[in-house]
Design a protein around this motif. Structure first.
Motif, PDB file in Angstrom:
ATOM      1  N   VAL A   1       0.843  -1.202   0.000  1.00 24.25           N
ATOM      2  CA  VAL A   1       0.000   0.000   0.000  1.00 24.25           C
ATOM      3  C   VAL A   1       0.876   1.250   0.000  1.00 24.25           C
ATOM      4  O   VAL A   1       0.639   2.204  -0.756  1.00 24.25           O
ATOM      5  CB  VAL A   1      -0.959   0.003   1.212  1.00 24.25           C
ATOM      6  CG1 VAL A   1      -1.776   1.297   1.238  1.00 24.25           C
ATOM      7  CG2 VAL A   1      -1.882  -1.208   1.164  1.00 24.25           C
ATOM      8  N   ASP A   2       1.909   1.251   0.838  1.00 22.12           N
ATOM      9  CA  ASP A   2       2.807   2.403   0.889  1.00 22.12           C
ATOM     10  C   ASP A   2       3.573   2.582  -0.419  1.00 22.12           C
ATOM     11  O   ASP A   2       3.797   3.707  -0.877  1.00 22.12           O
ATOM     12  CB  ASP A   2       3.806   2.249   2.045  1.00 22.12           C
ATOM     13  CG  ASP A   2       3.155   2.422   3.403  1.00 22.12           C
ATOM     14  OD1 ASP A   2       2.124   3.119   3.481  1.00 22.12           O
ATOM     15  OD2 ASP A   2       3.660   1.844   4.386  1.00 22.12           O
TER      16      ASP A   2
ATOM     17  N   LYS B   1      -6.472   6.221  -1.914  1.00 18.28           N
ATOM     18  CA  LYS B   1      -6.778   6.679  -3.274  1.00 18.28           C
ATOM     19  C   LYS B   1      -5.961   5.949  -4.343  1.00 18.28           C
ATOM     20  O   LYS B   1      -5.512   6.540  -5.336  1.00 18.28           O
ATOM     21  CB  LYS B   1      -6.600   8.189  -3.395  1.00 18.28           C
ATOM     22  CG  LYS B   1      -7.627   8.979  -2.589  1.00 18.28           C
ATOM     23  CD  LYS B   1      -7.450  10.462  -2.768  1.00 18.28           C
ATOM     24  CE  LYS B   1      -8.623  11.252  -2.205  1.00 18.28           C
ATOM     25  NZ  LYS B   1      -8.983  10.953  -0.830  1.00 18.28           N
ATOM     26  N   VAL B   2      -5.753   4.652  -4.137  1.00 14.50           N
ATOM     27  CA  VAL B   2      -5.086   3.806  -5.113  1.00 14.50           C
ATOM     28  C   VAL B   2      -6.120   2.834  -5.675  1.00 14.50           C
ATOM     29  O   VAL B   2      -6.763   2.096  -4.925  1.00 14.50           O
ATOM     30  CB  VAL B   2      -3.927   3.012  -4.483  1.00 14.50           C
ATOM     31  CG1 VAL B   2      -3.293   2.082  -5.515  1.00 14.50           C
ATOM     32  CG2 VAL B   2      -2.887   3.969  -3.909  1.00 14.50           C
ATOM     33  N   LEU B   3      -6.286   2.831  -7.005  1.00 16.50           N
ATOM     34  CA  LEU B   3      -7.280   1.982  -7.655  1.00 16.50           C
ATOM     35  C   LEU B   3      -6.595   0.904  -8.489  1.00 16.50           C
ATOM     36  O   LEU B   3      -5.560   1.166  -9.119  1.00 16.50           O
ATOM     37  CB  LEU B   3      -8.177   2.816  -8.574  1.00 16.50           C
ATOM     38  CG  LEU B   3      -9.024   3.912  -7.904  1.00 16.50           C
ATOM     39  CD1 LEU B   3      -9.744   4.724  -8.972  1.00 16.50           C
ATOM     40  CD2 LEU B   3     -10.021   3.308  -6.944  1.00 16.50           C
ATOM     41  N   PRO B   4      -7.143  -0.319  -8.526  1.00 16.74           N
ATOM     42  CA  PRO B   4      -6.569  -1.364  -9.393  1.00 16.74           C
ATOM     43  C   PRO B   4      -6.744  -0.984 -10.855  1.00 16.74           C
ATOM     44  O   PRO B   4      -7.731  -0.344 -11.228  1.00 16.74           O
ATOM     45  CB  PRO B   4      -7.380  -2.608  -9.018  1.00 16.74           C
ATOM     46  CG  PRO B   4      -8.660  -2.097  -8.454  1.00 16.74           C
ATOM     47  CD  PRO B   4      -8.331  -0.804  -7.782  1.00 16.74           C
TER      48      PRO B   4
ATOM     49  N   ARG C   1      -1.215  -1.188 -11.406  1.00 24.44           N
ATOM     50  CA  ARG C   1      -0.799  -2.558 -11.740  1.00 24.44           C
ATOM     51  C   ARG C   1      -0.384  -3.315 -10.482  1.00 24.44           C
ATOM     52  O   ARG C   1      -0.731  -4.492 -10.298  1.00 24.44           O
ATOM     53  CB  ARG C   1       0.365  -2.497 -12.722  1.00 24.44           C
ATOM     54  CG  ARG C   1       0.837  -3.861 -13.219  1.00 24.44           C
ATOM     55  CD  ARG C   1       2.012  -3.706 -14.169  1.00 24.44           C
ATOM     56  NE  ARG C   1       2.552  -4.998 -14.550  1.00 24.44           N
ATOM     57  CZ  ARG C   1       3.697  -5.158 -15.199  1.00 24.44           C
ATOM     58  NH1 ARG C   1       4.416  -4.087 -15.536  1.00 24.44           N
ATOM     59  NH2 ARG C   1       4.127  -6.377 -15.502  1.00 24.44           N
ATOM     60  N   LEU C   2       0.338  -2.638  -9.602  1.00 25.09           N
ATOM     61  CA  LEU C   2       0.766  -3.258  -8.356  1.00 25.09           C
ATOM     62  C   LEU C   2      -0.433  -3.587  -7.473  1.00 25.09           C
ATOM     63  O   LEU C   2      -0.490  -4.661  -6.851  1.00 25.09           O
ATOM     64  CB  LEU C   2       1.737  -2.324  -7.626  1.00 25.09           C
ATOM     65  CG  LEU C   2       2.269  -2.770  -6.262  1.00 25.09           C
ATOM     66  CD1 LEU C   2       2.906  -4.148  -6.348  1.00 25.09           C
ATOM     67  CD2 LEU C   2       3.267  -1.745  -5.726  1.00 25.09           C
TER      68      LEU C   2
END
Length: 792
Positions: free
Chosen positions: A358-359, A404-407, A378-379
């Protein structure tokens, strides 16, 4: 003047003519008809213009408020003029006379006056006399010593007001400018001193204070000094400081670019960004090439998330690093999942190898580039597809979405959820287009606070036109949930489209956008909000800051009343003490030493073991330079208030630093959390990274705490300092003489050479955090180690 310019033999006649012109005798011929002229009489035609040299003189005299008829001769006129000038014109007339004066000193007074507010300031201060003006300007100069600009010093010297500068200059550059204006012959000696001892920043600022005097300085010496200053640039940051002083583009050599990139690529890129913005010259791709060329191995994902350049080569290296990173995750997960039960309960933690991703994704998103965002997506997808247990899936997805990270492949994530027996709708509801869902919810006047909270956490931003429209709809419906979500996404933009009375009511309504997000929004948008709304919002943010700090205080070790360092001691037995607390060994030793037998013992011979807590002296330095985000400043503010609220006032001192050092609290000051929160909420991430003054301040603080049982210096930074390694080593050795414990904390990129210089000179530990979010937890751990005596 006309009389004195007349030939001597005719001056007596000239003076008589002058008297008649300036002091005409009153006419004794009245109106033949008596009385006033008729009102409706046609006005007489204006006389033809006459080339009368006395007209200008009389017009100037008319500006003065005195009776010419009462003056008998020129001597009295001179006295009257002097008296009128001393009593003063109006403030504006005084300024205008000085500004148009033929005397250079008077024009300089007017120019200096303009730098301090102009004639309006004189009017406000009721300054009507020249002597009053000079005194007021001297006061202004003295009050702003340390913050003066080149124009201040230049005009002050020209106005004859250099005395207050000569005796009170706080900075080298102010002294340089004053000397240029008063004793230019002494400059060569100062040039040599500066080149031998001054930092590039001091040299750059000194050049800027010399520039106004350039035409008056000895040309060869001045230009040689400028050239020598350029040679002092060790890296691009030095070149930036010199460029600021010279106010011109300085072409860096290839070796300078290469050395800057190898020694500290992050700092070099920040310097190159300033040069690009100022002069339109792009050096960042060259820095990246030099950095990559110096490495034995290709950079990993963490390094590329810190060394960011918007160019094809960076994107290529990022793609390669991402591929290698995903392969490493797969290898680590095999061993991580092997030690877990086949079907763990919800209480079994997620493998660390997945949790830390996540970080990584947050760092990639923070690059602000599409390639970085794609790599993060992608990660994220890869991590979700790697989850093997149902209990871990949705919590990990929520952790990504909260940051606020989306696949990048939603359908693949949905398929993975289905395999684990999770309803696909749970995924769609979380990863759908948050902004579109929020728009529909507001237009439909929805009141689901939990959903608003979830959507506001995921939405990355709102176009200005849509923000205006949604604010209008939410205000019309008085939908506080909707307004709170809009404020949580972009506080500055939302405040611009909402009425001032509804913002305080909606801010953080039903928990939407409250807590850490409120702090983040404050630090990101505070400068675009104006009073009185800014003051109201700051008060609410302060409450949130103190509340968050108190939450962390409850988790921290130590006591503000008893001190941090445990101490064992014995004391005589008192009435009311439990017999179990008697220290048998010390009691017997005391009895034997007294020469009496055991049966002769009395309660006065008994001793009780008592554990007290002594004092530690914790001095903390936090680096707020560079591009620290609103989120970074928010977490730092919580950590600062938590630390100062938890410990006794005499146990902690703290300062933040960039190009300058800003003291938040010294050991001898009380910790008023309200005042402290006010200071913290005005922190700004600006300037370069100069630690010398901060380390000097820290040493002065710790020297004054000789009675403390333990001295600790905690420094949070990327250690990319402007100072040379030898200068850092001297600071470290001076601090080491105090017998302190040095703790060096960092996250992300770190300048290992500078860090190692300090660690080698002071000893101590290096503490690495995955992200700045871990700072409060890290401080809690440090306090616990101080408390149990395990910190070394």
């Amino acid at each position: 003047a006309a009389v004195l310019n007349t030939t001597p033999e005719d001056q007596a006649i000239a003076e008589q003519v002058a008297r008649e012109l300036l002091f005409p005798k009153p006419s004794d011929q009245g109106d033949a008809r008596g009385g006033a002229p008729e009102r409706d009489a046609a006005p007489a035609a204006p006389p033809a213009p006459i080339d009368d040299p006395t007209a200008g003189i009389l017009a100037d005299l008319a500006a003065f408020d005195f009776d010419l008829d009462a003056i008998d001769d020129l001597a009295q006129l001179e006295e009257a003029l002097a008296e009128e000038q001393e009593s003063g014109f109006g403030a504006f007339e005084l300024f205008e006379r000085l500004y148009s004066s033929a005397v250079r000193e008077e024009r300089a007074l007017a120019e200096l006056c303009m730098l301090f507010g102009g004639p309006a300031a004189l009017q406000a201060e009721a300054i009507l006399k020249l002597s009053e003006l000079r005194g007021w300007l001297e006061g202004q100069l003295s009050a702003q010593l340390g913050e003066l600009r080149p124009a201040h010093v230049y005009q002050a010297c020209k106005a004859g007001l250099s005395d207050c500068l000569e005796h009170g200059c706080e900075h080298t550059w102010e002294r340089v400018g004053t000397l240029a204006g008063t004793q230019p012959e002494a400059l060569p000696e100062l040039y040599a001193e500066l080149l031998a001892e001054a930092s590039p920043r001091e040299l750059g600022r000194s050049l800027s204070f010399l520039q106004p005097f350039e035409a008056e300085l000895e040309a060869e010496q001045y230009h040689r000094f400028r050239a020598d200053c350029r040679q002092r640039a060790r890296d691009l940051n030095d070149l930036v400081e010199l460029s600021k002083g010279l106010e011109e583009w300085l072409e860096p050599g290839e070796e300078l670019v290469r050395r800057s990139a190898v020694e500290n690529p992050v700092r070099a890129i920040e310097a190159a960004q300033w040069l690009a913005e100022q002069y339109g010259r792009e050096l960042r791709p060259s820095i990246l090439d030099a950095w990559l060329g110096s490495k034995e191995e290709r950079p990993d994902l963490e390094e590329l998330s810190q060394v960011v350049v918007d160019c094809p080569r960076w994107e290529s290296e990022l793609a390669h690093a991402t591929k290698r990173h995903l392969e490493a995750i797969d290898r680590i997960l095999e061993s991580d999942y092997a030690v877990l039960d086949p079907e763990p309960s919800a209480s079994v933690p997620l493998p660390d190898s997945l949790a830390v991703q996540v970080d990584f994704c947050v760092q990639l998103e923070a690059t602000g580039l599409n390639a970085g965002s794609k790599s993060a997506g992608r990660l994220c997808t890869h991590c979700m597809l790697s989850v093997r247990h149902t209990a871990h899936f949705l919590p990990l997805l929520d952790a990504f979405l909260e940051r606020k990270v989306l696949p990048d492949d939603v359908e693949a994530v949905v398929a993975a959820a289905r395999k684990l027996g999770i309803d696909p709708q749970e995924v769609y509801d979380r990863v759908g287009d948050a902004l579109r869902q929020l728009e529909f919810l507001i237009r439909g006047d929805g009141r689901d606070a939990e959903r608003y909270q979830r959507l506001s956490e995921r939405a990355k931003g709102i176009p200005e036109e849509l923000m205006s429209e949604l604010c209008a709809i939410a205000s019309r419906n008085h939908n506080l949930e909707a307004i709170a979500s809009l404020l949580a996404i972009n506080l500055g933009s939302a405040c611009a489209h909402l009425s001032e009375d509804i913002v305080p009511e909606a801010m953080g309504y039903r928990g939407i956008g409250s807590g850490p997000n409120l702090l983040k929004q404050w630090f990101g948008h505070r400068h675009s909000i104006h009073d009185p709304l800014r003051s109201q919002i700051k008060s609410m943010v302060k409450d949130a800051l103190i509340e968050l700090a108190f939450d962390w205080m409850g988790k921290a070790g130590g006591s503000g009343k008893q001190g941090l360092v445990p101490q064992s001691a014995t004391r005589p037995f008192r009435v009311g003490d439990e017999l179990d607390s008697v220290d048998i060994e010390n009691s017997l030793d005391a009895l034997v030493m007294s020469g009496r037998r055991l049966e002769e013992a009395t309660p006065e011979d008994l001793y009780v073991a008592e554990t007290a807590r002594g004092r530690a002296a914790l001095c903390m330095l936090i680096d707020i330079s560079g591009s620290m985000s609103g989120e970074d400043l928010a977490i730092c503010s919580v950590a600062v208030v938590m630390l100062l609220g938890k410990l006794a006032p005499q146990e902690v001192s703290l300062a933040v630093f960039e190009s300058n050092t800003h003291v938040m609290k010294s050991f001898d000051e009380d910790a008023d959390l309200d005042e402290l929160a006010d200071k913290v909420l005005e922190l700004q991430a600006t300037g370069g990274t100069q630690v010398g003054a901060a380390l000097t301040w820290a040493r002065e603080q710790l020297v004054g705490m000789g009675e403390a049982d333990q001295h600790i210096l905690f420094v949070l930074s990327d250690f990319a300092f402007f100072e040379k390694e030898e200068e850092l080593r001297q600071h470290g050795l001076a601090l080491a003489d105090l017998g302190l414990t040095f703790l060096a904390a960092h996250h992300g990129y770190v300048d290992r050479s500078s860090l190692e210089v300090l660690r080698a000179s002071m000893g101590g530990q290096v503490l690495k955090m995955g992200s700045l979010q871990k700072l409060p937890a890290l401080l809690i751990d440090v306090l616990a180690q101080i408390g149990d005596g395990s910190l070394r």
